[in-house]
Design an enzyme around this catalytic site. Structure first.
Site, short mmCIF file in Angstrom:
data_model
loop_
_atom_site.label_atom_id
_atom_site.label_comp_id
_atom_site.label_asym_id
_atom_site.label_seq_id
_atom_site.Cartn_x
_atom_site.Cartn_y
_atom_site.Cartn_z
CB CYS A 281 -0.94 0.00 1.21
SG CYS A 281 -2.38 1.09 0.98
CB CYS B 169 -2.00 4.72 3.40
SG CYS B 169 -1.90 3.11 4.21
CE LYS C 98 -8.01 -1.85 3.97
NZ LYS C 98 -6.65 -1.35 3.65
NE ARG D 239 -7.27 3.72 9.02
CZ ARG D 239 -8.49 4.01 8.58
NH1 ARG D 239 -9.23 4.89 9.24
NH2 ARG D 239 -8.98 3.42 7.51
NE ARG E 53 -6.42 5.43 4.18
CZ ARG E 53 -5.66 5.24 5.26
NH1 ARG E 53 -6.04 4.37 6.18
NH2 ARG E 53 -4.51 5.88 5.42
CE LYS F 251 -7.49 -4.55 7.10
NZ LYS F 251 -6.27 -3.87 6.64
CB SER G 201 -5.83 -3.39 14.86
OG SER G 201 -6.60 -2.39 14.19
CE1 TYR H 284 -1.59 -6.87 14.14
CE2 TYR H 284 -3.99 -7.03 13.99
CZ TYR H 284 -2.79 -6.49 13.57
OH TYR H 284 -2.78 -5.56 12.55
#
Length: 328
Positions: free
Chosen positions: A121, A123, A198, A208, A220, A251, A278, A317
């Protein structure tokens, strides 16, 4: 050779071959997202993402070594540049001395059998914090955006990544990346995993914080999918299959199990991934800390629902904990 003729990119590695089959949760189904910074000796905890940290390249051996011994099979790398000069096209994204490329080379040398995916990506590397290139009027310019993403993906493949995973949601980027991989000799050497569905979710906040990728202005929603847009998600999945994706991803995961089920039907011959993002992870941890449920039990319940919906690969995670729990 035509794009539709290339299938070997999806099973060019022993681990990616195992993803061609459905199964109950095993260690090989887990992909661990890790954050790589351009401070070589960094180990910085992320408060909003409990138990996770930003890592410098020099710390990867001590960080990953114990996990590899426990059975870690794959990681996905996210670059966190803190000391680069960002611009409107994300030039630092494919810097050969940037965190992702250095990490790929380091991990390949330290752990030759560890499967390495790279998030692709812009970003984290653009001055505006968005995932594409803008026109003068402030709208996304799709063609140069896809071309730029393809350049970055090719750079990661050349560095040694086993898999490139574009998360930008620019129209046409899967075809552009696949074409670049084929034309440069990586069509059957690098897997292309698409963040096909997504969604513009409220669950990305801790990520982020971790990656420093919040947009400098706006949001976005003009390129990530609306949460209610099931039909649009189905169209995106079918498009990415046609454009040459080897793996399809949804996602976030838990709020979109219906989309995962749809993806399994629409891309029935492809491995199917989902990203327990996350915010999902942080919610499960927060609930356990509040005494609402047992952490291990809820972690398994959430991930097993994703497998039941059709996933063969889980980005989570919780991977370090699962490596222990699956041995109990």
């Amino acid at each position: 050779m035509d794009i539709s003729s290339i299938l070997q990119g999806g099973y060019q590695h022993p681990l990616s071959r195992s993803w061609q089959a459905q199964r109950t949760l095993t260690k090989s189904m887990l992909m661990y997202p890790i954050f790589i910074t351009d401070e070589p000796d960094a180990h910085v905890e992320i408060p909003s993402l409990p138990g996770q940290a930003r890592w410098g390249v020099n710390k990867l051996e001590e960080f990953l070594g114990p996990l590899v011994k426990k059975g870690l099979r794959s990681v996905i790398l996210f670059g966190v540049p803190l000391h680069c000069e960002k611009d409107d096209r994300g030039s630092p994204a494919d810097d050969p001395n940037g965190p992702v490329i250095l990490a790929v080379r380091k991990i390949r040398s330290l752990f030759p059998d560890l499967y390495i995916a790279c998030d692709v990506c812009l970003c984290e590397y653009t001055s505006h914090g968005h995932c594409g290139v803008f026109r003068p009027d402030g709208s996304i310019d799709t063609t140069p955006s896809a071309a730029r993403i393809a350049e970055v993906a090719l750079a990661y493949a050349r560095a040694g990544a086993h898999c490139v995973a574009p998360s930008d949601m620019m129209d046409g980027r899967i075809k552009a990346i696949k074409r670049a991989l084929i034309d440069n000799g990586y069509g059957n050497r690098c897997t292309l995993m698409s963040y096909s569905a997504k969604f513009a979710s409220a669950l990305y906040g801790p990520f982020r914080d971790a990656a420093g990728s919040a947009p400098a202005f706006g949001d976005r929603k003009c390129y990530q999918l609306p949460p209610t847009a099931k039909g649009l998600a189905r169209r995106a999945i079918k498009r990415d299959v046609a454009e040459g994706a080897d793996i399809i991803m949804v996602k976030p995961a838990l709020p979109y199990l219906d989309v995962i089920q749809d993806a399994k039907q629409l891309a029935e011959d492809h491995p199917l991934a989902c990203y327990q993002v996350s915010g999902e992870y942080a919610m499960v941890v927060a609930g356990a800390r509040a005494g609402v449920y047992d952490l291990k039990t809820m972690a398994f319940e959430t991930v097993e629902s994703m497998i039941r919906a059709g996933c063969t690969l889980i980005l989570t995670y919780f991977t370090p904990q699962f490596l222990d729990w699956l041995d109990e």
